[in-house]
Scaffold this motif. Structure first.
Motif, PDB file in Angstrom:
ATOM      1  N   SER B 295       0.828  -1.200  -0.084  1.00  0.00           N
ATOM      2  CA  SER B 295      -0.092   0.010   0.079  1.00  0.00           C
ATOM      3  C   SER B 295       0.861   1.259  -0.032  1.00  0.00           C
ATOM      4  O   SER B 295       1.616   1.553   0.973  1.00  0.00           O
ATOM      5  CB  SER B 295      -0.826  -0.129   1.102  1.00  0.00           C
ATOM      6  N   GLY B 296       0.707   2.028  -1.126  1.00  0.00           N
ATOM      7  CA  GLY B 296       1.298   3.193  -1.166  1.00  0.00           C
ATOM      8  C   GLY B 296       2.829   3.117  -1.642  1.00  0.00           C
ATOM      9  O   GLY B 296       3.686   2.042  -1.938  1.00  0.00           O
ATOM     10  N   SER B 298       5.619   3.855  -0.510  1.00  0.00           N
ATOM     11  CA  SER B 298       6.877   3.557   0.462  1.00  0.00           C
ATOM     12  C   SER B 298       6.593   2.099   0.987  1.00  0.00           C
ATOM     13  O   SER B 298       7.460   1.659   1.783  1.00  0.00           O
ATOM     14  CB  SER B 298       6.875   4.325   1.761  1.00  0.00           C
ATOM     15  N   SER B 299       5.712   1.371   0.308  1.00  0.00           N
ATOM     16  CA  SER B 299       5.317  -0.179   0.732  1.00  0.00           C
ATOM     17  C   SER B 299       6.620  -0.833   0.443  1.00  0.00           C
ATOM     18  O   SER B 299       7.561  -0.424  -0.551  1.00  0.00           O
ATOM     19  CB  SER B 299       4.297  -0.550  -0.121  1.00  0.00           C
ATOM     20  N   ARG B 362       8.118   1.200  12.667  1.00  0.00           N
ATOM     21  CA  ARG B 362       7.489   2.070  11.764  1.00  0.00           C
ATOM     22  C   ARG B 362       6.634   1.479  10.698  1.00  0.00           C
ATOM     23  O   ARG B 362       5.688   2.142  10.722  1.00  0.00           O
ATOM     24  CB  ARG B 362       8.685   2.997  11.248  1.00  0.00           C
ATOM     25  N   GLU B 365       3.354   0.728  12.728  1.00  0.00           N
ATOM     26  CA  GLU B 365       2.518   2.007  12.860  1.00  0.00           C
ATOM     27  C   GLU B 365       2.263   2.713  11.458  1.00  0.00           C
ATOM     28  O   GLU B 365       0.783   3.299  11.917  1.00  0.00           O
ATOM     29  CB  GLU B 365       3.599   3.038  13.502  1.00  0.00           C
ATOM     30  N   LYS B 366       2.892   2.750  10.585  1.00  0.00           N
ATOM     31  CA  LYS B 366       2.408   3.255   9.591  1.00  0.00           C
ATOM     32  C   LYS B 366       0.908   2.704   8.885  1.00  0.00           C
ATOM     33  O   LYS B 366      -0.099   3.195   8.493  1.00  0.00           O
ATOM     34  CB  LYS B 366       3.443   3.172   8.312  1.00  0.00           C
ATOM     35  N   ASN B 369      -2.005   3.743  11.051  1.00  0.00           N
ATOM     36  CA  ASN B 369      -2.183   4.962  10.645  1.00  0.00           C
ATOM     37  C   ASN B 369      -3.106   5.103   9.331  1.00  0.00           C
ATOM     38  O   ASN B 369      -4.177   5.635   9.375  1.00  0.00           O
ATOM     39  CB  ASN B 369      -1.035   5.843  10.632  1.00  0.00           C
ATOM     40  N   LEU B 370      -2.636   4.290   8.440  1.00  0.00           N
ATOM     41  CA  LEU B 370      -3.414   4.335   7.226  1.00  0.00           C
ATOM     42  C   LEU B 370      -4.911   3.904   7.315  1.00  0.00           C
ATOM     43  O   LEU B 370      -5.778   4.410   7.019  1.00  0.00           O
ATOM     44  CB  LEU B 370      -2.594   3.236   6.147  1.00  0.00           C
TER      45      LEU B 370
END
Lengths: 447, 440
Positions: B295-296, B298-299, B362, B365-366, B369-370
């Motif tokens: 997802s995204g 930065s995945s 991280r 946590e990301k 948050n998503l």
């Protein structure tokens, strides 16, 4: 149960405030104290129709979020993904957009990220090459999509050599010659274009405005050049791209329409609803429900800055294509010669009015409404007046729009499908051209 | 995907997103004597309301020799009822300024209406009429047969990679009711008699096999009266008989197949793994796992395969959650000159790395948050909120999950994610399709 005469609650344009930072930069605030989320959009009135070199706008718009003086591509998305936010760009023929969407807590950071993307892009060579490769793949995927092809062929032949007639991504051959200087060139035109920033959600207005004036620094001049005039084609023409064994035929029909500020525009929108704009439209009823020729057919008013278009779109059973085109033309002829029934008018009016209510729930939807006002230079109470006009339309108002916009002499028809199966069905038509996937004419078929 | 609103369970997130009790979605619920479960939510954001009728019938409930019936009924339900003439349901909703839609999946058929709030009675009346008074007759059946045939041509047969899911699932779920696609077999629909459709209707479209969810600018007491007026007199039916072939463990080992599709311009690889069902405790960790992978920008997969190694131009993954099972589905398009096999090998290396070293704090946590942002976004719209309420009740028996499910995501640990990856990403647990335009 008869509900048709119950009045729909009146739509009101969401409350907003416009602040002119300079002659070339406006800020719009749409405050919604109940929203946990924030939407930010920066728009510029420059799009792919303003390119000097084909494909540079699409490439540049992608690269604006791929690294700047303060953050690399990786750092930008490590940060925004971690926030659970989204950062996107988009470019149309007429406009460029950067959007940031997140929890309201990140409004300040969202504004900074957008400012860095638009004001300090790097156009790193490595990122340019990566993006070109990616776009090349996108173009190849587009070329396998019959919906995309039929739309591209329609636009090419409707607008001829006007930039609206060219694909936003360009061809692969266009892409190959693009380099860093093209990106800088297009970016400088974005910087010198008219820009607007929209902020929607729950935020402190004064604090946000102060931040915006500190971090956004756009030149106070607008050098946007006039786009060329659109030269309309006379007569009816069909453009066919041969896709062997396609199984179905993909159809687009295009015709000129009027723009937002024309007094006929509300009537045109309502006629379009009953013609092909909703599930119970005339076209869907006949071609889907009665004949079973298609899973669905729709018509829409496609909105461009220089002109609007009426577009009819469907994927059809291949053997039914000729009959379906004839049916569409018959239905347009009926519309341009006969008034509609009162109950049909009321149904289309109600649907139109209801669609405004259904599309004004969220901050993003509210932002879209205000953004349209800015984009098309409409008065702040345009939609309130528009709603009022729709509510007051009568059969004569509608008929005027029918006569003006539903004549069938000047239709541009594009088809993607198997030539062998399709041509025999088009014997009643003249001006049939075989074209390539970009809509460029290869040969004329003798009728 | 399961959605959430907020919680004070983890202080960091609560402070991070500035959430408060005011965001709790308040609901009222009742079950009528005939078994129809009704959920009410007041939302005065706009003068509109959504009415969702969720039937627990999907393609997995069909006779394997008569596939596509549930989807076919999604269409037939727009035909005539005893009270409503043909082609009128859409007209009625549209003429009051509303819109309507429907969808069918392997597990459910859902009818969706959105109208100006003062028109709430209309969709309730329509849904009650088609619940028990649908006219399942030759004319409507024949019309919809032709339309469904075109739908299949449009969505599957003539789309590039359009048959990928059909090919993947026919192997991954072989022998079970998830083996076939929701749209089913055109041959089965063509062969079926009107009587068979009538039997299917009487079996499944009953109040005790449905959940009604209403969200919007409503007065709950008034709406309760309308619900009773329109649905209260419908008698309770016997429990529906489901054909459902159970999903047994996957034992076919790794399957790899080449698919030649002249419609495509770019080769592609599709991979599907067996995954947990939507109510399994592993589902939350599995969902975060897929987000971390894909997802995204930065995945993990995007960073490795698209940005760093440039072996792919596009990588995406999703988790298809079903009632009795699930699937992780990967789709990747290679960069120019790169081989599909090499791309798959790199994907396998990334999975092996994740299984060996796990995910970082991280990353976890990301992913959480998503989820938080997505959930808030989804519950800002009465249509999606009503849909979620009906779904939570149907599958979990708990509509309050709309407020509480976040706790389950926030409770997921790095160890849970690692465990889920180990459990579901085995090569023997997957089907691989290599799509080419021509024979190699």
């Amino acid at each position: 149960m008869d509900n048709s005469n119950k009045l729909i609650p009146v739509f009101k344009t969401p409350k907003f405030e416009k602040v002119e930072i300079n002659e070339n930069f406006d800020v719009y605030f749409i405050n919604n104290k109940f929203s946990e989320l924030i939407s930010i959009r920066l728009s510029s009135n420059i799009g792919t129709a303003d390119e000097f070199v084909k494909g540079e706008g699409y490439l540049t718009s992608k690269l604006l979020i791929a690294g700047n003086e303060n953050q690399t591509f990786k750092e930008i998305f490590d940060e925004t993904d971690f926030m659970g936010a989204s950062l996107n760009q988009a470019i149309s023929y007429d406009s460029f957009y950067l959007t940031f969407f997140s929890s309201k807590k990140f409004i300040k950071r969202g504004l900074e990220i957008i400012a860095d993307c638009i004001q300090k892009p790097l156009f790193d060579e490595n990122e340019i090459e990566k993006e070109k490769t990616r776009i090349e793949s996108e173009i190849m995927l587009d070329l396998s999509d019959t919906n995309f092809l039929s739309q591209q062929i329609l636009m090419k032949n409707f607008f001829n050599n006007h930039p609206y007639g060219l694909s936003k991504k360009g061809k692969i051959s266009d892409l190959k010659i693009l380099n860093k200087s093209n990106c800088h060139s297009f970016h400088s035109r974005i910087m010198q274009s008219k820009k607007s920033l929209f902020v929607a959600g729950n935020f402190d207005r004064n604090e946000t405005l102060e931040q915006i004036t500190q971090i956004f620094n756009f030149p106070n001049e607008n050098i946007l050049e006039e786009k060329p005039n659109i030269i309309k084609k006379e007569g009816r023409s069909i453009y066919l791209f041969n896709k062997e064994n396609s199984g179905q035929a993909n159809l687009r029909i295009g015709k000129s329409a009027t723009n937002h500020n024309d007094f006929n525009y509300p009537a045109l929108q309502v006629v379009n609803v009953l013609f092909g704009g909703f599930f119970m439209s005339r076209l869907n009823n006949i071609l889907r429900e009665e004949k079973g020729n298609t899973y669905g057919i729709a018509s829409l008013i496609s909105v461009l800055k220089q002109t609007n278009m009426l577009i009819i779109a469907s994927t059809l059973k291949e053997e039914s294509l000729g009959d379906s085109i004839n049916t569409i033309i018959e239905q347009m002829d009926v519309l341009s010669n006969e008034k509609v029934e009162e109950n049909e008018l009321n149904r289309a009016k109600q649907f139109t009015l209801g669609s405004f209510l259904r599309n004004s729930e969220t901050t993003q939807q509210q932002l879209n409404i205000i953004s349209n006002l800015d984009n098309f230079k409409l008065e702040s109470n345009y939609y309130d007046k528009y709603i009022n006009s729709v509510g007051n339309l009568n059969l004569d108002d509608l008929f005027n729009a029918q006569i003006k916009y539903y004549k069938t002499e000047d239709l541009i028809i594009s088809i993607v499908g198997d030539k062998k199966a399709i041509l025999p069905q088009l014997q009643d038509f003249s001006n049939i051209y075989i074209c390539n996937e970009y809509g460029e004419v290869l040969e004329k078929i003798n009728s | 995907m399961k959605k959430i609103i907020l919680s004070l369970f983890v202080l960091f997130l609560a402070s991070n997103f500035g959430l408060s009790q005011s965001n709790v979605i308040k609901i009222e619920q009742e079950t009528l004597e005939n078994g129809l479960h009704v959920i009410y939510n007041v939302d005065k954001s706009a003068p509109v309301c959504a009415v969702i009728l969720h039937y627990k019938v999907g393609s997995k409930d069909e006779n394997p020799q008569r596939t596509g019936f549930a989807h076919f009924f999604e269409h037939l339900m727009f035909e005539a009822t005893n009270e409503i003439p043909r082609s009128s349901i859409g007209k009625y909703i549209n003429e009051v300024g509303g819109e309507l839609n429907a969808h069918t999946s392997v597990d459910e058929t859902v009818f969706e209406n959105m109208v100006p709030a003062h028109q709430i009675k209309l969709p309730l009346w329509i849904e009650s009429s088609r619940m028990r008074n649908l006219q399942v007759e030759k004319e409507g059946v024949e019309t919809q047969r032709a339309i469904v045939k075109e739908e299949r041509s449009n969505r599957l047969d003539n789309q590039p990679y359009g048959d990928a899911n059909e090919k993947l699932y026919s192997k991954l779920f072989k022998g079970s009711s998830y083996e076939w696609q929701t749209i089913g077999s055109a041959d089965h629909i063509n062969k079926s008699e009107v009587k068979e459709f009538q039997n299917f209707y009487n079996n499944f479209y009953q109040p005790n096999n449905a959940t009604l969810a209403i969200s919007g600018d409503i007065d709950v007491d008034s709406v309760k009266k309308y619900v009773k007026e329109y649905f209260g007199s419908i008698p309770k039916s016997k429990e529906p008989v489901r054909f459902e072939l159970p999903v047994s463990d996957y034992t076919l080992g790794e399957i790899k197949e080449d698919v030649i599709d002249p419609k495509i311009q770019l080769p592609a690889v599709f991979v599907a793994y067996r995954a947990p069902n939507k109510t399994d405790n592993d589902a939350y960790a599995a969902e975060l796992l897929i987000d971390i992978l894909s997802s995204g920008a930065s995945s993990r997969l995007n960073k490795k395969m698209v940005e760093e190694e440039r072996i792919a131009v596009q990588v995406s993954m999703y988790y298809d959650q079903m009632e009795k099972s699930g699937a992780f589905v990967l789709n990747a398009l290679p960069n120019q000159g790169k081989k599909l096999e090499d791309m798959l090998e790199m994907f396998d290396d990334e999975i092996a790395l994740l299984i060996k070293k796990g995910v970082t704090d991280r990353e976890l946590e990301k992913a959480k948050n998503l989820k938080e942002t997505e959930s808030i976004q989804q519950t800002k719209n009465v249509w999606s909120k009503a849909s979620m309420l009906a779904s939570y009740h149907t599958y979990y028996g708990d509509a309050q999950l709309i407020n509480n499910e976040i706790k389950k995501y926030l409770a997921v640990t790095k160890a849970d994610i690692k465990k889920a990856a180990e459990k579901y990403f085995g090569k023997k647990n997957r089907v691989v399709l290599y799509y080419y335009q021509h024979q190699k």
